[in-house]
Scaffold this motif. Sequence first.
Motif, short mmCIF file in Angstrom:
data_model
loop_
_atom_site.label_atom_id
_atom_site.label_comp_id
_atom_site.label_asym_id
_atom_site.label_seq_id
_atom_site.Cartn_x
_atom_site.Cartn_y
_atom_site.Cartn_z
N ARG A 13 25.24 -38.22 17.18
CA ARG A 13 24.35 -38.21 16.02
C ARG A 13 24.24 -36.84 15.36
NH1 ARG A 13 19.48 -42.33 17.98
NH2 ARG A 13 20.63 -44.21 17.48
N GLY A 14 25.08 -35.91 15.79
CA GLY A 14 25.07 -34.60 15.16
C GLY A 14 24.10 -33.65 15.83
N ALA A 15 23.70 -32.61 15.10
CA ALA A 15 22.80 -31.59 15.64
C ALA A 15 21.45 -32.22 15.99
CB ALA A 15 22.62 -30.46 14.64
N PHE A 16 20.93 -31.88 17.17
CA PHE A 16 19.68 -32.49 17.62
C PHE A 16 18.52 -32.17 16.68
CE2 PHE A 16 15.60 -31.88 19.81
CZ PHE A 16 15.32 -33.21 20.11
N LEU A 17 18.39 -30.93 16.24
CA LEU A 17 17.25 -30.57 15.41
C LEU A 17 17.29 -31.28 14.06
CD1 LEU A 17 16.72 -26.77 16.19
CD2 LEU A 17 15.52 -28.76 17.12
N ASN A 18 18.48 -31.51 13.54
CA ASN A 18 18.59 -32.30 12.30
C ASN A 18 18.10 -33.72 12.53
OD1 ASN A 18 19.63 -30.16 10.89
ND2 ASN A 18 21.76 -30.81 11.07
N TYR A 19 18.50 -34.28 13.67
CA TYR A 19 18.08 -35.63 14.01
C TYR A 19 16.56 -35.69 14.22
CZ TYR A 19 17.53 -39.88 16.82
OH TYR A 19 17.12 -41.09 17.31
N ALA A 20 16.02 -34.70 14.94
CA ALA A 20 14.58 -34.66 15.18
C ALA A 20 13.81 -34.49 13.87
CB ALA A 20 14.23 -33.52 16.14
N SER A 21 14.33 -33.65 12.99
CA SER A 21 13.69 -33.42 11.69
C SER A 21 13.63 -34.71 10.88
CB SER A 21 14.46 -32.35 10.91
OG SER A 21 13.95 -32.22 9.60
N MET A 22 14.76 -35.45 10.86
CA MET A 22 14.81 -36.72 10.13
C MET A 22 13.78 -37.70 10.69
SD MET A 22 17.91 -39.50 9.93
CE MET A 22 17.60 -39.97 11.64
N LEU A 23 13.66 -37.76 12.01
CA LEU A 23 12.75 -38.70 12.64
C LEU A 23 11.29 -38.31 12.37
CD1 LEU A 23 13.40 -41.23 14.22
CD2 LEU A 23 13.09 -39.94 16.34
N SER A 69 26.85 -21.91 23.15
CA SER A 69 26.23 -21.90 21.84
C SER A 69 24.81 -22.42 21.93
CB SER A 69 27.04 -22.77 20.88
OG SER A 69 26.94 -24.14 21.24
N ASP A 70 23.99 -22.02 20.92
CA ASP A 70 22.60 -22.48 20.88
C ASP A 70 22.53 -23.99 20.84
OD1 ASP A 70 21.79 -19.88 20.93
OD2 ASP A 70 21.44 -19.73 18.77
N GLU A 71 23.38 -24.63 20.00
CA GLU A 71 23.34 -26.08 19.86
C GLU A 71 23.70 -26.76 21.18
OE1 GLU A 71 22.74 -29.83 18.60
OE2 GLU A 71 22.12 -27.96 17.63
N HIS A 72 24.69 -26.21 21.87
CA HIS A 72 25.08 -26.79 23.15
C HIS A 72 23.94 -26.69 24.16
CE1 HIS A 72 27.80 -28.09 26.34
NE2 HIS A 72 27.33 -27.10 27.09
N GLN A 73 23.24 -25.57 24.14
CA GLN A 73 22.11 -25.38 25.05
C GLN A 73 20.98 -26.36 24.74
OE1 GLN A 73 21.88 -23.35 27.82
NE2 GLN A 73 20.06 -24.63 28.10
N ILE A 74 20.73 -26.57 23.43
CA ILE A 74 19.69 -27.52 23.03
C ILE A 74 20.04 -28.92 23.52
CG2 ILE A 74 18.58 -28.66 21.07
CD1 ILE A 74 18.87 -26.03 19.53
#
Length: 242
Positions: free
Chosen positions: A69-79, A2-7
């Motif tokens: 912490r969940g999906a990386f891009l969600n975490y990065a967006s929050m930060l 999956s894309d998320e797993h690859q990220i």
Amino acid sequence: MSDEHQIVKSVYAAKEDSLKADDLIRDYIPFIRSEASKCTSKFCTEQDDEFSIAMIAFHEAILGYERGRGAFLNYASMLIRSRIIDYQRKEARHQGTISLYAETGDGNKTIMDDLTDERDVFEESANREATRQEIEALSLVMADFGVNFSDVADSSPKQDRTLAACGKAIRYAAENKNLLDELLRTKKLPMAKLVRGSGVERKTLERHRKYILAMLLIQTNGYEIIRGHLRRVLKQEGGMSA
């Protein structure tokens, strides 16, 4: 794969290799620029301070990310949003301070002489926006655990004695990193450990599980504004400390 797993795989590789981190940042420049633009309400160019801050925040997200912490891009967006809001808040304060002593043209009078509550408008606006961003970010994390704000309200303790008992369990969990790590990893409250460690009855914890879960999620990320609000409210009510 999956894309998320690859990220996530790429993020963990970037943690250990600065060149891979540079490559990952380069690959996600469109995402970084988009997030910065959302915060500034205009298209953000590479010459804007907010873009540089967003780049640094994205790198910070790489170094600080954990799977729980969940999906990386969600975490990065929050930060990214959090860091830009901090910057905007500081800039607003700085601009307000400098302007206080500028002459208005009315003799030797300065803006300080005429200043009213408007001097706090920029900071208050930044604070409101920062609070909104934190609430949105928390909502996304809670959704990943199958909980929403309505659930939290419904399962909140209604009696002082129950609030104190839940507070005892929350404090115990918040002070035990291993327990919090297990919560993030499994997305479930480690109920048996919580009962044993806090001494609170299981039926009390079960009844207020979603409330306790939300309070612990607030402890695991950078929700400084929300935690500060909870501390004030709960102190007034004589309940737990957040």
